[in-house]
Enzyme design. Sequence first.
Site, mmCIF file in Angstrom:
data_model
loop_
_atom_site.group_PDB
_atom_site.id
_atom_site.type_symbol
_atom_site.label_atom_id
_atom_site.label_comp_id
_atom_site.label_asym_id
_atom_site.label_seq_id
_atom_site.Cartn_x
_atom_site.Cartn_y
_atom_site.Cartn_z
ATOM 1 N N ASP A 104 -7.216 -6.662 14.462
ATOM 2 C CA ASP A 104 -6.961 -5.041 14.209
ATOM 3 C C ASP A 104 -7.061 -4.730 12.360
ATOM 4 O O ASP A 104 -5.750 -4.944 12.313
ATOM 5 C CB ASP A 104 -6.769 -3.876 15.437
ATOM 6 C CG ASP A 104 -7.496 -2.962 14.557
ATOM 7 O OD1 ASP A 104 -8.027 -2.482 13.786
ATOM 8 O OD2 ASP A 104 -6.513 -2.097 15.225
ATOM 9 N N GLN A 135 0.313 -1.231 0.026
ATOM 10 C CA GLN A 135 0.080 -0.262 -0.309
ATOM 11 C C GLN A 135 0.742 1.426 -0.014
ATOM 12 O O GLN A 135 2.186 1.250 0.497
ATOM 13 C CB GLN A 135 -0.605 0.126 1.421
ATOM 14 C CG GLN A 135 -0.142 -0.045 2.614
ATOM 15 C CD GLN A 135 -1.203 -0.630 3.906
ATOM 16 O OE1 GLN A 135 -2.369 -0.685 3.842
ATOM 17 N NE2 GLN A 135 -0.559 -0.642 5.045
ATOM 18 N N ASP A 187 2.035 -7.873 11.705
ATOM 19 C CA ASP A 187 1.682 -7.515 10.524
ATOM 20 C C ASP A 187 1.957 -8.097 9.522
ATOM 21 O O ASP A 187 3.235 -8.137 9.345
ATOM 22 C CB ASP A 187 1.634 -5.523 11.158
ATOM 23 C CG ASP A 187 0.632 -4.638 9.973
ATOM 24 O OD1 ASP A 187 -0.138 -3.933 10.494
ATOM 25 O OD2 ASP A 187 1.013 -4.687 8.890
ATOM 26 N N ASP A 208 1.290 -12.494 6.618
ATOM 27 C CA ASP A 208 -0.171 -12.555 5.896
ATOM 28 C C ASP A 208 -1.145 -13.465 7.105
ATOM 29 O O ASP A 208 -0.346 -14.592 8.056
ATOM 30 C CB ASP A 208 -0.362 -12.956 5.571
ATOM 31 C CG ASP A 208 -1.679 -13.126 4.950
ATOM 32 O OD1 ASP A 208 -2.428 -12.357 5.118
ATOM 33 O OD2 ASP A 208 -2.473 -14.322 5.743
ATOM 34 N N PRO A 222 -8.275 -7.440 -1.828
ATOM 35 C CA PRO A 222 -9.506 -8.981 -2.087
ATOM 36 C C PRO A 222 -9.456 -9.541 -1.007
ATOM 37 O O PRO A 222 -9.894 -10.620 -0.759
ATOM 38 C CB PRO A 222 -9.715 -9.144 -3.394
ATOM 39 C CG PRO A 222 -8.289 -8.619 -4.076
ATOM 40 C CD PRO A 222 -8.180 -7.897 -3.460
#
Length: 323
Positions: A181, A54, A129, A163, A190
């Site tokens: 979270d 991202q 994370d 992941d 997706p």
Amino acid sequence: MFAFITGLLIGVFAVMGAWGLLYWRKQWLESYIMEEEEPDGDYRVIMRKRSPFQRIAVAESEGIYYVYADGSEMMSTDLAENQYAEAIVHVPMAAAANRESVLIIGSGAGITAREALRYAEVETITAVDVDPIIVQLGREFEPLVNFTNGSLHHPRVKTVLADGREYLENCNDRWDVVIIDLPDPSSKAPDLTKLFSVEFYRLLKTRLNPGGAVAIACSVVSVMPEYLAAVQATLKTAGFHVIPYHWDYIVEFAIDWGFCLATLKPIAPDSIEPLIPVKHLSEDRLEDMFLLPRYLRVDWDEDEVQTDRNTLLIEIVEREFED
């Protein structure tokens, strides 16, 4: 005349090019911080960086730091973040029979780990994370390190870059408390649906110790009550007992966050009380959290659940953005 027309055309194209450049720059900036997500008032952008997953940006306004992912605010160092952390951490900690081992999926910069570390009986926190830049910010960016009390450096915290689904599939550890979270699934991400699916929740059940409790963030429920209903139905299908709850920021921040508390055995909401001193979870606030107001209650087909094969949550989220 030819020279005049040529000059005029060059001028027009120059203006068009300048406007095009400005438009492109605005679009590029919004891919890091969307206009509607900007801090109030003046702010400065400290960092823009693209991770494997991202676009990350950090901004500062009046001494408060904001971390953005793909244009949306992910976390900050303001009051709302502390309130949110108390809601997602201390409710499952109070509901669990034991608190020796904690798993956080979507641990981010370590804000939830900071809250879990406040329990003396916690022996290990596994903070998972997928994004190395977010974890690096939590470990090295001084304003966040100060805000989290350096939680990601604590000896009781094990940081895992992975992941969350794959991590659970490849380990046999068990935990007393699990905190999930994560961002909303979207057409841009997706694969996140596989961390909200009935298959994932069934796997999660096998990783819970007896008396274990799970808390799951369920987005901005004030604009998407269907999201909370879908997660609740999915957890029930996986065999959990589920109590939905919310944290009403409407007065201060015009946001109401939804959560699901999932346990292996039924638990009464009025039995849940923080086990350590907290700033925001008063007795009145807790009572309100477990009483969903009418605007958050929706009719929902209990058979309509998120699976590894459908896009239910993505459709709910994108309907809201289309509106």
